[in-house]
Design a protein around this motif. Structure first.
Motif, PDB file in Angstrom:
ATOM      1  N   ILE A  82      60.788  49.277  94.796  1.00  0.00           N
ATOM      2  CA  ILE A  82      60.801  47.816  94.631  1.00  0.00           C
ATOM      3  C   ILE A  82      59.775  47.184  95.581  1.00  0.00           C
ATOM      4  O   ILE A  82      59.248  46.111  95.299  1.00  0.00           O
ATOM      5  N   HIS A  83      59.452  47.908  96.651  1.00  0.00           N
ATOM      6  CA  HIS A  83      58.380  47.448  97.544  1.00  0.00           C
ATOM      7  C   HIS A  83      57.070  48.208  97.317  1.00  0.00           C
ATOM      8  O   HIS A  83      56.243  48.349  98.236  1.00  0.00           O
ATOM      9  N   GLY A  84      56.914  48.691  96.109  1.00  0.00           N
ATOM     10  CA  GLY A  84      55.637  49.203  95.615  1.00  0.00           C
ATOM     11  C   GLY A  84      54.897  50.150  96.538  1.00  0.00           C
ATOM     12  O   GLY A  84      55.467  51.087  97.099  1.00  0.00           O
ATOM     13  N   TYR A  86      53.662  49.809  99.426  1.00  0.00           N
ATOM     14  CA  TYR A  86      54.018  49.807 100.850  1.00  0.00           C
ATOM     15  C   TYR A  86      55.039  50.907 101.137  1.00  0.00           C
ATOM     16  O   TYR A  86      55.105  51.452 102.231  1.00  0.00           O
ATOM     17  N   GLU A  87      55.842  51.220 100.102  1.00  0.00           N
ATOM     18  CA  GLU A  87      56.883  52.245 100.243  1.00  0.00           C
ATOM     19  C   GLU A  87      56.727  53.278  99.120  1.00  0.00           C
ATOM     20  O   GLU A  87      57.699  53.640  98.451  1.00  0.00           O
ATOM     21  N   TRP A  88      55.455  53.728  98.938  1.00  0.00           N
ATOM     22  CA  TRP A  88      55.162  54.644  97.831  1.00  0.00           C
ATOM     23  C   TRP A  88      55.997  55.919  97.904  1.00  0.00           C
ATOM     24  O   TRP A  88      56.258  56.565  96.895  1.00  0.00           O
ATOM     25  N   GLY A 149      50.595  46.043  99.097  1.00  0.00           N
ATOM     26  CA  GLY A 149      51.274  46.689  97.970  1.00  0.00           C
ATOM     27  C   GLY A 149      52.772  46.484  97.965  1.00  0.00           C
ATOM     28  O   GLY A 149      53.467  46.937  97.061  1.00  0.00           O
ATOM     29  N   ARG A 150      53.285  45.815  98.987  1.00  0.00           N
ATOM     30  CA  ARG A 150      54.724  45.497  99.030  1.00  0.00           C
ATOM     31  C   ARG A 150      55.103  44.492  97.940  1.00  0.00           C
ATOM     32  O   ARG A 150      56.218  44.501  97.417  1.00  0.00           O
ATOM     33  N   PHE A 151      54.154  43.610  97.604  1.00  0.00           N
ATOM     34  CA  PHE A 151      54.428  42.470  96.727  1.00  0.00           C
ATOM     35  C   PHE A 151      54.018  42.788  95.284  1.00  0.00           C
ATOM     36  O   PHE A 151      53.263  43.715  95.034  1.00  0.00           O
ATOM     37  N   TRP A 207      66.061  52.986  96.960  1.00  0.00           N
ATOM     38  CA  TRP A 207      65.328  53.764  97.951  1.00  0.00           C
ATOM     39  C   TRP A 207      64.180  52.928  98.515  1.00  0.00           C
ATOM     40  O   TRP A 207      63.346  52.392  97.758  1.00  0.00           O
ATOM     41  N   HIS A 208      64.167  52.803  99.829  1.00  0.00           N
ATOM     42  CA  HIS A 208      63.116  52.076 100.563  1.00  0.00           C
ATOM     43  C   HIS A 208      62.618  52.973 101.692  1.00  0.00           C
ATOM     44  O   HIS A 208      63.115  54.075 101.901  1.00  0.00           O
ATOM     45  N   SER A 209      61.670  52.450 102.491  1.00  0.00           N
ATOM     46  CA  SER A 209      61.308  53.083 103.759  1.00  0.00           C
ATOM     47  C   SER A 209      60.851  51.974 104.709  1.00  0.00           C
ATOM     48  O   SER A 209      60.403  50.921 104.263  1.00  0.00           O
ATOM     49  N   GLN A 210      60.964  52.136 105.970  1.00  0.00           N
ATOM     50  CA  GLN A 210      61.197  53.266 106.810  1.00  0.00           C
ATOM     51  C   GLN A 210      62.145  52.974 107.959  1.00  0.00           C
ATOM     52  O   GLN A 210      61.764  53.058 109.099  1.00  0.00           O
ATOM     53  N   VAL A 269      68.919  52.772 100.862  1.00  0.00           N
ATOM     54  CA  VAL A 269      68.630  53.966 101.652  1.00  0.00           C
ATOM     55  C   VAL A 269      67.188  53.857 102.126  1.00  0.00           C
ATOM     56  O   VAL A 269      66.265  53.772 101.313  1.00  0.00           O
ATOM     57  N   GLU A 270      67.009  53.790 103.426  1.00  0.00           N
ATOM     58  CA  GLU A 270      65.661  53.665 104.016  1.00  0.00           C
ATOM     59  C   GLU A 270      65.247  55.029 104.561  1.00  0.00           C
ATOM     60  O   GLU A 270      65.875  55.561 105.480  1.00  0.00           O
ATOM     61  N   LEU A 271      64.173  55.587 104.000  1.00  0.00           N
ATOM     62  CA  LEU A 271      63.658  56.861 104.494  1.00  0.00           C
ATOM     63  C   LEU A 271      63.159  56.681 105.926  1.00  0.00           C
ATOM     64  O   LEU A 271      62.965  55.562 106.402  1.00  0.00           O
TER      65      LEU A 271
HETATM   66 ZN    ZN Z   1      61.546  48.049 101.306  1.00  0.00          ZN
END
Ligand code: ZN
Length: 294
Positions: A82-84, A86-88, A149-151, A207-210, A269-271
């Motif tokens: 969802i954060h493209g 930035y969180e590939w 790339g987050r947006f 799923w997100h990061s970090q 879930v943040e990697l």
């Molecule tokens: Zn995120």
């Protein structure tokens, strides 16, 4: 009596008709064979749930429950990206899960519908990776700034565009970010909303990061008890620490909060990093949710 030339013509016509018949039969047999192969490979079912601002498809892949056990059909949804860009890594993790269960469908409980949306923000991913759809770590350029790339392509933070305490501007760390012109103003958020309202998952994992943690979700009415259960189950299995409430800065319009507001348990879930896939830990987390809902 027929002349010999008439006989010859008749024979040729018969041969030609038989020849065409054989060809038609062969084409039919080949087609039906391929048709069978396609039917056998329909799990997971691919659905295009919408398109991004720049027209890229947003895909969902659904593993359907096995017909032998329909008594309790649980419906789980996992969403990456969802954060493209930035969180590939969250997109690659989602593809990893998709590939894993395509090869090991027997590891999905018989009564479960499992859906994976690998990339909820394909324009944001494209902005960093330079590719639509599938990509690999080697496609990600070294040293390129990933924050843009987050947006989405309208410059909106999609995880501020959902209908929970929505405000036109929200925050990301110390920055002000656009949350769109209204809740669900963006085609990517609309696509997720419509898919969720239609399919009514029992739980959703983003799923997100970090931040190296698993977060619960809430909107106006506190955290759903089941959200705490699945947060703890995923955390315990994967080793990401469990955090009930995100309070580093105020977040409005997040997707998980909207899900809480409509009674659907959701966790984030943040990697641990922006570059690692952390498949083994997340496989354990997924399996813990399978166990919880079994
Ligand atoms: Zn995120």
């Amino acid at each position: 009596m027929q002349s010999s030339s008439t006989k010859r013509i008749t024979t040729r016509i018969i041969i030609a008709v038989l020849g065409i018949g054989v060809i038609v039969l062969l084409v039919f047999l080949i087609k039906s064979q391929f048709g069978k192969v396609e039917e056998e490979n329909t799990n997971p079912v691919r659905t295009v749930i919408g398109t991004s601002v720049e027209g890229r498809v947003i895909e969902a892949f659904t593993f359907l429950p096995k017909p032998i056990d329909q008594k309790k059909n649980t419906n789980l949804l996992f969403v990456g990206g969802i954060h493209g860009g930035y969180e590939w890594n969250s997109v690659l993790l989602a593809y990893m899960a998709l590939d894993y269960y395509t090869v090991h469908p027997d590891e999905i409980p018989d009564s479960m519908t499992l859906t994976i949306i690998p990339d909820a923000n394909p324009d944001g991913t494209y902005a960093v990776v330079g590719k639509g759809g599938r990509f690999t770590v080697s496609d990600v350029p070294d040293g390129k700034p990933t924050a843009p790339g987050r947006f989405n392509a309208n410059g909106v933070d999609l995880n501020r565009n959902f209908d929970c305490k929505w405000k036109p501007e929200s925050t990301w760390r110390g920055d002000i970010v656009s949350a769109g012109s209204g809740a669900f103003s963006e085609p990517e958020s609309k696509a997720l909303r419509d898919f969720i309202l239609e399919n009514k998952p029992d739980a959703v994992v983003f799923w997100h990061s970090q931040s190296n943690a698993v977060y619960a979700s809430e909107c106006e009415n506190g955290i759903l008890p089941e959200t705490l259960d699945i947060m703890n189950a995923y955390s315990h299995a994967s080793g990401y620490s469990a955090v009930d409430s995100f309070d580093a800065y105020e977040i409005t319009g997040d997707a998980e909060g909207w899900l809480a507001s409509i009674g659907i348990p959701a966790i984030t879930v943040e990697l641990e990093t922006h570059e690692t896939i952390e498949w083994e830990r997340n496989l354990l987390g997924i399996e813990a949710l399978f166990e919880y809902f079994r």
